[in-house]
Scaffold this active site. Structure first.
Site, PDB file in Angstrom:
ATOM      1  N   LYS A  72       0.610  -0.711  -0.358  1.00  0.00           N
ATOM      2  CA  LYS A  72       0.177   0.225   0.026  1.00  0.00           C
ATOM      3  C   LYS A  72       0.452   1.223   0.365  1.00  0.00           C
ATOM      4  O   LYS A  72       0.567   2.298  -0.578  1.00  0.00           O
ATOM      5  CB  LYS A  72      -0.735  -0.416   1.393  1.00  0.00           C
ATOM      6  CG  LYS A  72      -0.765  -0.334   2.799  1.00  0.00           C
ATOM      7  CD  LYS A  72      -1.652  -0.082   3.512  1.00  0.00           C
ATOM      8  CE  LYS A  72      -0.552  -0.226   5.005  1.00  0.00           C
ATOM      9  NZ  LYS A  72      -0.717   1.150   5.709  1.00  0.00           N
ATOM     10  N   THR A  73       2.261   1.391   0.949  1.00  0.00           N
ATOM     11  CA  THR A  73       2.733   2.663   0.539  1.00  0.00           C
ATOM     12  C   THR A  73       3.294   2.710  -0.601  1.00  0.00           C
ATOM     13  O   THR A  73       3.865   3.636  -1.241  1.00  0.00           O
ATOM     14  CB  THR A  73       4.290   2.504   1.211  1.00  0.00           C
ATOM     15  OG1 THR A  73       3.453   1.827   2.861  1.00  0.00           O
ATOM     16  CG2 THR A  73       4.870   3.561   2.076  1.00  0.00           C
ATOM     17  N   ASP A  85      -3.948   7.469   4.817  1.00  0.00           N
ATOM     18  CA  ASP A  85      -3.129   5.816   4.987  1.00  0.00           C
ATOM     19  C   ASP A  85      -4.013   5.422   6.665  1.00  0.00           C
ATOM     20  O   ASP A  85      -4.162   5.946   6.915  1.00  0.00           O
ATOM     21  CB  ASP A  85      -1.731   6.008   5.543  1.00  0.00           C
ATOM     22  CG  ASP A  85      -0.666   4.205   5.426  1.00  0.00           C
ATOM     23  OD1 ASP A  85      -1.553   3.641   4.917  1.00  0.00           O
ATOM     24  OD2 ASP A  85      -0.031   4.225   5.536  1.00  0.00           O
ATOM     25  N   GLU A  86      -4.108   3.914   6.628  1.00  0.00           N
ATOM     26  CA  GLU A  86      -4.280   3.190   7.480  1.00  0.00           C
ATOM     27  C   GLU A  86      -5.346   3.441   7.949  1.00  0.00           C
ATOM     28  O   GLU A  86      -5.909   4.504   9.351  1.00  0.00           O
ATOM     29  CB  GLU A  86      -3.348   3.036   8.883  1.00  0.00           C
ATOM     30  CG  GLU A  86      -2.277   2.704   8.418  1.00  0.00           C
ATOM     31  CD  GLU A  86      -1.497   1.062   9.083  1.00  0.00           C
ATOM     32  OE1 GLU A  86      -2.937   0.472   8.975  1.00  0.00           O
ATOM     33  OE2 GLU A  86      -0.949   0.794   8.321  1.00  0.00           O
ATOM     34  N   GLN A 136      -7.313  -5.333   9.664  1.00  0.00           N
ATOM     35  CA  GLN A 136      -5.819  -5.179  10.363  1.00  0.00           C
ATOM     36  C   GLN A 136      -6.776  -3.964  12.029  1.00  0.00           C
ATOM     37  O   GLN A 136      -5.773  -2.532  12.363  1.00  0.00           O
ATOM     38  CB  GLN A 136      -5.394  -4.751   9.859  1.00  0.00           C
ATOM     39  CG  GLN A 136      -4.386  -5.955   9.018  1.00  0.00           C
ATOM     40  CD  GLN A 136      -3.317  -5.235   8.121  1.00  0.00           C
ATOM     41  OE1 GLN A 136      -2.275  -5.207   9.094  1.00  0.00           O
ATOM     42  NE2 GLN A 136      -3.310  -4.976   6.833  1.00  0.00           N
ATOM     43  N   ARG A 163       2.292 -10.996   9.856  1.00  0.00           N
ATOM     44  CA  ARG A 163       4.007 -10.456  10.036  1.00  0.00           C
ATOM     45  C   ARG A 163       4.655 -11.420   9.808  1.00  0.00           C
ATOM     46  O   ARG A 163       5.874 -10.901   9.361  1.00  0.00           O
ATOM     47  CB  ARG A 163       4.201 -10.054  11.633  1.00  0.00           C
ATOM     48  CG  ARG A 163       3.091  -9.268  12.391  1.00  0.00           C
ATOM     49  CD  ARG A 163       2.858  -8.093  11.839  1.00  0.00           C
ATOM     50  NE  ARG A 163       1.740  -8.348  10.863  1.00  0.00           N
ATOM     51  CZ  ARG A 163       1.247  -7.034   9.947  1.00  0.00           C
ATOM     52  NH1 ARG A 163       2.015  -6.313   9.703  1.00  0.00           N
ATOM     53  NH2 ARG A 163       0.194  -7.667   9.010  1.00  0.00           N
TER      54      ARG A 163
END
Length: 671
Positions: free
Chosen positions: A28-29, A214-215, A245, A603
């Site tokens: 996504k970044t 973001d997020e 998330q 993770r």
């Protein structure tokens, strides 16, 4: 690396509101940084008219660096990349006049807020820690929901809420008198301002013509409203988030904000990023199957082209000590066999209290480790106190420093005295310290409070003078001695040993100051203001220490692990009551705990090992927990459950023996 078709679509869609549903590890970044570059290079946007907002300084810094690499420094000039709170602070600074704040307002951190609430509610709450925490969290919730004191008082039904609403009103009056803001004000105040003033709203909508967030699943009500007000009718924005998330409901985060977007912006384009670039196929299959047990507004399935990977292991242990020993033994053996580094391993747990036994086991085996979320040196209250004294010595207009230490140790200066001082300072547009010398003060205050205030202020002036004209280091030593800070530590610490440790930290800080003031052949001597600036900066740097790349096993909570990735992950304490946590089970909020387990699983890049203890000490008694329902929900064919695994074939035994010999040879060669 080329963008995949979905990422490319997300970058190039700019004609309306866009929601990018980005699964864990889906890049996504890259989408955000490439989209900023696309807006500037292909769509004739000026960088200064674009804002990208995220939740942590670390994420903002990484994004800024990546955009500068993609665009080049010149084209990226003026681009706004920050956290929500920094953006709020910028709006407040630029709109000070409209808001009626005087320049140089103070920012209260958690400790400052706790201290002020303790002082203001001494009569009602008698410094009861639990009640104070409850009040602080309630005030935070009201601010996140954009509820001001008057409305809180009006709507309060039960007695405790009514009392808390009154205390909230008192707290806000005091903050205003101090010309201070707390953390939640940084979002609430700009949001209310943009909502009320068309002129201010249009000014900021002109400033930011394209907004990226973001997020997004971590936004609370006030952050959602702030975004809505900034994008206005034009609705040129992209938000990136993942409802699976969302693990911060206790901080006010609302994953339903993703759903709200569809209602508030009917033309919303939804783009899903489902290709994961981090984990093996088996890890993703387990994560997908686990999270499918939660209800979903948006369906998505993560997939990977990195191969199917190793089975997920489940290890049963006798108790928490045995669990820690087993995990450490697994790390030692795996590192030896695979020739990996310690930094490739992470131990994830639900609560900080679980870390202690792992620390002990790692120390015993002389394995370096890094514990995330511990208090940094500059985060300790005694260091913050002495730093506040030093800040006031070099800048008497630092209201925040003044408030922190004017009554630490106690000097007969109570909240009423400080409120009157704050009101006077506000009326006359001067600092609290300057107000101590204003002739008008004697008409507002009398007796012990007035004498104590004037005595304190005179003492700071004398010390400051000594620091400038005389021996600076001696002035600093006198400051610690004359403030009777050591005696205060012995009175306020839980034990003499604790007081001694805290005083040791103060001595350590003093030693640093001494070194910096005297300098050496590599570092020139600094003045006291330079020392204070450097140490304050060091504090900020230390808070961002998580980027430390030393070769050490990582210990961190599942909450702290979000956004990170490790080749080999151990999820420990996979038990009912721990994960899912008992409080969440009691409150029927198991869905968020399942999302937390999902975050933990995703993770892992190559291997995932889960452990549980058959007995565990809890609050002084031994309990016999059950295996977590989340392990039972995983695809059982992909699990290797210790004690249940099939017997190895002759060929598998030979292969494993050969790998061990190869590992040993490689190790001997290195030595």
């Amino acid at each position: 690396m080329k963008l995949n078709p979905r990422q490319d679509e997300a970058v190039k869609y700019i004609s309306g509101p866009c929601l990018v549903l980005a699964g864990a590890g889906s890049g996504k970044t890259r989408v955000i940084t490439n989209k900023i570059a696309y807006l500037v290079q292909q769509c004739e946007y000026q960088a200064r008219n674009i804002a990208a907002v995220t939740f942590t300084n670390k994420a903002a810094r990484e994004m800024r660096e990546r955009v500068a690499q993609t665009l080049g420094k010149q084209d990226a000039k003026g681009l706004w990349v920050s956290t929500f709170h920094t953006l709020g602070l910028e709006i407040i600074k630029k709109e000070l006049k409209t808001l009626g704040f005087k320049p140089g307002f103070s920012l209260f951190d958690d400790q400052d807020t706790q201290q002020l609430l303790g002082d203001l509610t001494e009569k009602e709450l008698d410094r009861d820690k639990d009640l104070l925490n409850l009040l602080k969290s309630q005030i935070g919730s009201w601010k996140n929901e954009l509820i001001l004191p008057e409305r809180a008082v009006r709507e309060a039904r039960e007695p405790q809420k009514a009392l808390f609403a009154q205390l909230y009103a008192r707290y806000q009056i005091q903050l205003r008198a101090y010309n201070a803001l707390d953390f939640d004000d940084l979002i609430m105040i700009p949001t209310l301002l943009l909502n009320q003033s068309v002129e201010v709203r249009e000014r900021w909508q002109q400033r930011f013509r394209y907004l990226l967030v973001d997020e997004y699943q971590d936004t609370n009500t006030s952050q959602y409203q702030l975004v809505k007000l900034l994008v206005g009718e034009r609705a040129r924005f992209t938000v990136v988030g993942d409802d699976d998330q969302s693990i911060y409901s206790w901080r006010g985060a609302k994953p339903q904000n993703l759903v709200l977007l569809k209602k508030d912006f009917p033309g919303l384009r939804l783009i899903k990023l489902e290709q994961n670039y981090r984990s093996s196929g088996r890890i993703l299959k387990a994560a997908n199957i686990l999270i499918a047990n939660n209800p979903h507004e948006f369906e998505k399935q993560l997939f990977s082209e990195l191969g199917y990977g190793e089975p997920l292991r489940v290890i049963a242990t006798r108790d928490e000590e045995h669990e820690a020993e087993r995990v450490v033994a697994e790390i030692i053996s795996h590192k030896f066999m695979q020739r990996t580094s310690f930094r490739d391993y992470a131990i994830l747990y639900r609560g900080n209290h679980q870390a202690r036994v792992f620390e002990k086991a790692l120390m015993t085996n002389r394995i370096p480790y890094k514990l995330s979320g511990g208090t940094s040196f500059f985060g300790r209250s005694e260091i913050k106190d002495i730093m506040a004294y030093l800040r006031l010595l070099v800048n008497q207009d630092d209201d925040n420093a003044f408030i922190r230490i004017v009554n630490t140790p106690k000097r007969d200066i109570g909240p009423v005295t400080l409120e009157k001082l704050g009101t006077l300072a506000n009326e006359k547009h001067m600092s609290l310290f300057a107000a101590c010398f204003d002739p008008e003060l004697v008409n507002r205050l009398a007796g012990r409070g007035l004498n104590a205030l004037m005595g304190f202020a005179r003492w700071i002036v004398e010390l400051s003078d000594r620091a400038v004209r005389g021996d600076t280091l001696e002035a600093v030593r006198d400051m610690v001695r004359e403030s009777h800070y050591e005696a205060y530590l012995y009175e306020s610490s839980p034990s003499a040993k604790a007081a001694e440790m805290r005083m040791k930290n103060v001595s350590e800080l003093y030693r640093w100051i001494s070194d910096m003031l005297s300098g050496d052949e590599d570092n020139p001597a600094l003045t006291l203001p330079e020392v204070v600036s450097k140490l304050t900066l060091r504090d900020m740097l230390e808070r961002n220490e998580e980027e430390d790349d030393s070769d050490a096993v990582q210990l961190l909570t599942l909450h702290a692990s979000k956004g990170l990735e490790y080749p080999h992950v151990f999820m420990v304490g996979m038990e009912e009551g721990l994960l899912p946590h008992q409080v969440s089970i009691d409150e029927e909020n198991v869905e968020e705990e399942r999302r937390l387990a999902y975050v933990g699983i995703t993770r892992a890049q190559q291997t995932l090992t889960m452990t549980y203890a058959k007995s565990r000490r809890q609050f002084g008694e031994t309990i016999t927990p059950e295996l977590s329902r989340f392990v039972e929900e995983l695809p059982q064919d992909d699990l290797l459950i210790e004690g249940r695994q099939p017997v190895k074939t002759q060929q598998e035994r030979m292969q494993s023996g050969q790998a061990r010999v190869a590992g040993l040879r490689a190790m001997l060669k290195r030595d």
